[in-house]
Design a protein around this motif. Structure first.
Motif, PDB file in Angstrom:
ATOM      1  N   LEU A 151      50.512  -4.813  55.667  1.00 27.68           N
ATOM      2  CA  LEU A 151      51.199  -5.967  56.265  1.00 27.68           C
ATOM      3  C   LEU A 151      51.201  -5.816  57.776  1.00 27.68           C
ATOM      4  O   LEU A 151      51.922  -4.978  58.311  1.00 27.68           O
ATOM      5  N   PRO A 152      50.388  -6.595  58.503  1.00 26.28           N
ATOM      6  CA  PRO A 152      50.284  -6.424  59.954  1.00 26.28           C
ATOM      7  C   PRO A 152      51.388  -7.145  60.720  1.00 26.28           C
ATOM      8  O   PRO A 152      51.989  -8.105  60.217  1.00 26.28           O
ATOM      9  N   VAL A 153      51.621  -6.681  61.933  1.00 25.90           N
ATOM     10  CA  VAL A 153      52.503  -7.355  62.882  1.00 25.90           C
ATOM     11  C   VAL A 153      51.627  -7.935  63.986  1.00 25.90           C
ATOM     12  O   VAL A 153      50.904  -7.196  64.652  1.00 25.90           O
ATOM     13  N   PHE A 154      51.661  -9.257  64.162  1.00 29.34           N
ATOM     14  CA  PHE A 154      50.910  -9.934  65.212  1.00 29.34           C
ATOM     15  C   PHE A 154      51.845 -10.167  66.396  1.00 29.34           C
ATOM     16  O   PHE A 154      52.895 -10.792  66.245  1.00 29.34           O
ATOM     17  N   LEU A 303      51.181  -0.475  58.001  1.00 29.53           N
ATOM     18  CA  LEU A 303      51.752  -1.501  58.879  1.00 29.53           C
ATOM     19  C   LEU A 303      50.995  -1.445  60.218  1.00 29.53           C
ATOM     20  O   LEU A 303      51.396  -0.724  61.131  1.00 29.53           O
ATOM     21  N   PRO A 304      49.874  -2.175  60.345  1.00 28.31           N
ATOM     22  CA  PRO A 304      49.168  -2.202  61.630  1.00 28.31           C
ATOM     23  C   PRO A 304      49.847  -3.175  62.591  1.00 28.31           C
ATOM     24  O   PRO A 304      50.291  -4.251  62.182  1.00 28.31           O
ATOM     25  N   VAL A 305      49.930  -2.795  63.840  1.00 29.97           N
ATOM     26  CA  VAL A 305      50.476  -3.664  64.887  1.00 29.97           C
ATOM     27  C   VAL A 305      49.340  -4.008  65.836  1.00 29.97           C
ATOM     28  O   VAL A 305      48.586  -3.125  66.252  1.00 29.97           O
ATOM     29  N   LEU A 306      49.199  -5.280  66.157  1.00 26.89           N
ATOM     30  CA  LEU A 306      48.129  -5.655  67.081  1.00 26.89           C
ATOM     31  C   LEU A 306      48.608  -6.764  68.007  1.00 26.89           C
ATOM     32  O   LEU A 306      49.443  -7.587  67.650  1.00 26.89           O
ATOM     33  N   THR A 307      48.086  -6.740  69.232  1.00 23.09           N
ATOM     34  CA  THR A 307      48.407  -7.779  70.207  1.00 23.09           C
ATOM     35  C   THR A 307      47.274  -8.795  70.227  1.00 23.09           C
ATOM     36  O   THR A 307      46.105  -8.432  70.202  1.00 23.09           O
ATOM     37  N   MET A 308      47.659 -10.059  70.264  1.00 26.40           N
ATOM     38  CA  MET A 308      46.677 -11.144  70.291  1.00 26.40           C
ATOM     39  C   MET A 308      46.405 -11.509  71.743  1.00 26.40           C
ATOM     40  O   MET A 308      47.310 -12.003  72.433  1.00 26.40           O
ATOM     41  N   PRO A 309      45.203 -11.251  72.266  1.00 25.73           N
ATOM     42  CA  PRO A 309      44.910 -11.605  73.663  1.00 25.73           C
ATOM     43  C   PRO A 309      45.185 -13.076  73.923  1.00 25.73           C
ATOM     44  O   PRO A 309      44.725 -13.955  73.182  1.00 25.73           O
ATOM     45  N   ALA A 310      45.973 -13.354  74.966  1.00 27.40           N
ATOM     46  CA  ALA A 310      46.360 -14.716  75.351  1.00 27.40           C
ATOM     47  C   ALA A 310      47.095 -15.438  74.218  1.00 27.40           C
ATOM     48  O   ALA A 310      47.164 -16.668  74.196  1.00 27.40           O
ATOM     49  N   GLY A 311      47.655 -14.679  73.271  1.00 33.17           N
ATOM     50  CA  GLY A 311      48.385 -15.292  72.174  1.00 33.17           C
ATOM     51  C   GLY A 311      47.512 -16.041  71.196  1.00 33.17           C
ATOM     52  O   GLY A 311      48.010 -16.862  70.413  1.00 33.17           O
ATOM     53  N   ASP A 312      46.210 -15.767  71.193  1.00 37.09           N
ATOM     54  CA  ASP A 312      45.250 -16.510  70.374  1.00 37.09           C
ATOM     55  C   ASP A 312      45.119 -15.872  68.995  1.00 37.09           C
ATOM     56  O   ASP A 312      44.503 -14.826  68.844  1.00 37.09           O
ATOM     57  N   HIS A 315      41.611 -15.090  67.684  1.00 37.63           N
ATOM     58  CA  HIS A 315      40.848 -13.998  68.269  1.00 37.63           C
ATOM     59  C   HIS A 315      40.308 -13.117  67.134  1.00 37.63           C
ATOM     60  O   HIS A 315      40.951 -12.977  66.087  1.00 37.63           O
ATOM     61  N   PRO A 316      39.109 -12.519  67.289  1.00 36.71           N
ATOM     62  CA  PRO A 316      38.502 -11.781  66.171  1.00 36.71           C
ATOM     63  C   PRO A 316      39.398 -10.727  65.526  1.00 36.71           C
ATOM     64  O   PRO A 316      39.379 -10.580  64.302  1.00 36.71           O
ATOM     65  N   VAL A 317      40.178  -9.994  66.320  1.00 32.35           N
ATOM     66  CA  VAL A 317      40.960  -8.905  65.721  1.00 32.35           C
ATOM     67  C   VAL A 317      42.065  -9.443  64.799  1.00 32.35           C
ATOM     68  O   VAL A 317      42.126  -9.055  63.620  1.00 32.35           O
ATOM     69  N   PRO A 318      42.965 -10.338  65.267  1.00 34.68           N
ATOM     70  CA  PRO A 318      43.946 -10.883  64.311  1.00 34.68           C
ATOM     71  C   PRO A 318      43.312 -11.738  63.227  1.00 34.68           C
ATOM     72  O   PRO A 318      43.777 -11.743  62.080  1.00 34.68           O
ATOM     73  N   ASP A 319      42.244 -12.448  63.560  1.00 34.61           N
ATOM     74  CA  ASP A 319      41.599 -13.322  62.578  1.00 34.61           C
ATOM     75  C   ASP A 319      41.056 -12.506  61.408  1.00 34.61           C
ATOM     76  O   ASP A 319      41.337 -12.797  60.238  1.00 34.61           O
ATOM     77  N   LEU A 320      40.298 -11.456  61.700  1.00 35.30           N
ATOM     78  CA  LEU A 320      39.728 -10.637  60.636  1.00 35.30           C
ATOM     79  C   LEU A 320      40.802  -9.827  59.916  1.00 35.30           C
ATOM     80  O   LEU A 320      40.747  -9.634  58.701  1.00 35.30           O
ATOM     81  N   THR A 321      41.797  -9.374  60.675  1.00 36.03           N
ATOM     82  CA  THR A 321      42.907  -8.645  60.054  1.00 36.03           C
ATOM     83  C   THR A 321      43.613  -9.520  59.027  1.00 36.03           C
ATOM     84  O   THR A 321      43.981  -9.068  57.940  1.00 36.03           O
ATOM     85  N   GLY A 322      43.801 -10.800  59.366  1.00 35.27           N
ATOM     86  CA  GLY A 322      44.449 -11.721  58.442  1.00 35.27           C
ATOM     87  C   GLY A 322      43.688 -11.908  57.150  1.00 35.27           C
ATOM     88  O   GLY A 322      44.283 -12.114  56.086  1.00 35.27           O
ATOM     89  N   TYR A 323      42.351 -11.834  57.212  1.00 32.67           N
ATOM     90  CA  TYR A 323      41.533 -11.965  56.002  1.00 32.67           C
ATOM     91  C   TYR A 323      41.703 -10.762  55.082  1.00 32.67           C
ATOM     92  O   TYR A 323      41.602 -10.882  53.856  1.00 32.67           O
ATOM     93  N   ILE A 324      41.925  -9.584  55.665  1.00 31.02           N
ATOM     94  CA  ILE A 324      41.934  -8.344  54.885  1.00 31.02           C
ATOM     95  C   ILE A 324      43.313  -8.035  54.321  1.00 31.02           C
ATOM     96  O   ILE A 324      43.432  -7.512  53.211  1.00 31.02           O
ATOM     97  N   THR A 325      44.355  -8.363  55.075  1.00 28.50           N
ATOM     98  CA  THR A 325      45.707  -7.916  54.728  1.00 28.50           C
ATOM     99  C   THR A 325      46.446  -8.945  53.876  1.00 28.50           C
ATOM    100  O   THR A 325      45.950 -10.026  53.601  1.00 28.50           O
TER     101      THR A 325
END
Length: 463
Positions: A151-154, A303-312, A315-325
């Motif tokens: 379960l990630p934290v964006f 519990l992965p924590v990631l920052t979304m560049p410019a709140g986007d 962005h590839p990192v949150p976008d792909l993370t959302g597909y997996i988690t």
């Protein structure tokens, strides 16, 4: 050293950033561990990234700074990087390569394991079940974390995601069962690394914490290794020692940027926003190491924590993370501006496995009903607030004005808590009831009548 090949290679063709290209190799495979000896006698270490027609590309863990290609010898271990595993990691603080930074001796273990991990047989996977309670009320009530879940934290730069990650690591429990936390920090400033160590000192002293801290000025390759070491340690603690283990990894965006830097040094064709085309599979190789295994005690929860560049969020990192988690917890800049901690946007957050770990026999019989009613009321309150912005509050009905009051109470009386406050689930759900009962009973349609009667909800038309 046992396990090392007799042959040392000296034909270092090129040093390129964190990479070294060595020629004339034979019998070398991907992911092999490499010992690099400099002319001064200093030893460094590396991993084989690629082998092609006698050429091996080695990523140097300590970086290539100060290395003279003409004065370097490389020996290949014939096997991937392995680390000691076991309870010896508990209570220790190490850098991103697993080397102690707490003044203690090297971590030892009765066994070793490859940091790349072994895939879990899908047939032997048990579905996640039972909760991991974090002591953070809004998470435990509305997006319950389940043992074996990812379960990630964006978040966004400037929000207190590190403080939240540290609080979760300090407070989480598994209902009295053997529990440990592995905290992997990547790309931290020295101030943030000190904050993490100080805040988690008590849990570390109790022998329930493994701390791996990679700082921003550490070699970039170390950042790629840090989460893999953390998960390798966690897997042994869970599936061999029978512990429920929570792995907190922050910041995965720093990890992805390190991956992009190494990919560029290798000369790979970039994909979206210059990240490598294998970013999805690489992230999946980390996130999918969580779970429960049939016939084995314990569990690994990530519990992965990631920052979304410019709140986007695209962005590839949150976008792909959302597909997996299995869901996400989203932090809100607007909520943070109101002085509310943790600034969780409850309507954008979701735990897809919450029903597996909450409710009768797991948390409280009223938990799922209260959570559903809270989110429904919050959605209605947001609609009313948008309407009020258009027509003004004076044009709202009395019921609509109660929803505006509910929205304020939700943030101030339910979500907000101190950064060192451990809130039990009973305390959280009692606060949720107090906030919900400010609404008329007619608006609480998702709560069973017997629960409302037990709480003394007003039966009058206006109540």
């Amino acid at each position: 050293m046992t396990g090392w090949g007799e042959i040392e290679y000296t034909a270092i063709r090129e040093l390129r950033g964190p990479l070294a290209v060595v020629a004339g190799v034979a019998g070398v495979g991907w992911d092999e561990f490499v010992r690099i000896t400099l002319d001064s006698g200093e030893e460094r270490h590396g991993l084989v990234l690629e082998v092609d027609r006698g050429l091996a590309v080695v990523q140097v863990l300590e970086d290539t700074a100060g290395m003279d290609p003409a004065r370097v010898r490389m020996a290949f271990a014939g096997q991937p990087l392995r680390i000691p595993v076991g309870s010896g990691w508990l209570g220790r603080a190490c850098n991103g390569r697993g080397e102690p930074i707490d003044g203690g001796p090297p971590v030892l273990g009765s066994d070793t394991a490859a940091v790349a991990g072994n895939p879990i047989n899908p047939v032997r996977r048990e579905p996640p079940a039972e909760p991991v309670l974090t002591g953070v009320g809004v998470m435990d009530a509305l997006t319950t974390l389940v043992r074996g879940q990812k379960l990630p934290v964006f978040s966004i730069a400037g929000l207190p995601h590190l403080e939240l990650a540290v609080q979760i690591a300090a407070q989480s429990t598994a209902g009295g069962e053997a529990f440990s936390v592995v905290f992997a920090g990547m790309g931290l400033t020295h101030a943030d690394a000190s904050l993490v160590r100080d805040a988690l000192e008590e849990r570390s002293a109790e022998g329930e914490l493994v701390l791996l801290l990679n700082t921003a000025d550490d070699p970039v390759i170390e950042r790629i290794l840090t989460p893999r070491i953390a998960l390798t340690v966690a897997e042994h603690l869970a599936f061999e020692d029978g512990r429920h283990v929570l792995v907190v990894m922050t910041d995965m965006t720093s990890y992805a940027e390190a991956l992009r830097e190494v990919s560029a040094a290798r000369g790979e064709v970039p994909a979206r926003r210059a990240y490598p085309g294998y970013l999805y599979s690489d992230l999946a190789s980390l996130y999918e190491r969580c779970g429960r295994v049939r016939g084995r005690p314990g569990s690994v929860t990530v519990l992965p924590v990631l920052t979304m560049p410019a709140g986007d969020i695209t962005h590839p990192v949150p976008d792909l993370t959302g597909y997996i988690t299995e869901g996400q917890i989203v932090l809100s800049r607007e909520t943070h501006a109101l002085g509310v901690y943790p600034p969780v946007d409850a309507l954008s957050s979701l735990s897809r496995l919450m029903r597996k770990g909450a409710g009768p026999g797991r948390t409280r019989p009223d938990h799922l009903d209260v959570a559903a009613q809270m989110l429904a009321a919050l959605a209605r309150a947001r609609q009313v607030r948008e309407l009020a912005d258009l027509v003004g509050q004076t044009a709202l009905s009395p019921a609509d004005r109660r929803y505006l009051e509910f929205d304020e109470a939700f943030l101030r009386r339910f979500v907000h808590q101190r950064r060192d406050e451990l809130r039990t689930l009973d305390e959280t759900l009692e606060q949720a009831w107090q906030v919900l009962l400010d609404l008329p009973r007619s608006q609480l349609a998702m709560l069973p009548a017997q629960l409302l009667d037990a709480r003394g909800a007003d039966r009058s038309p206006g109540g």
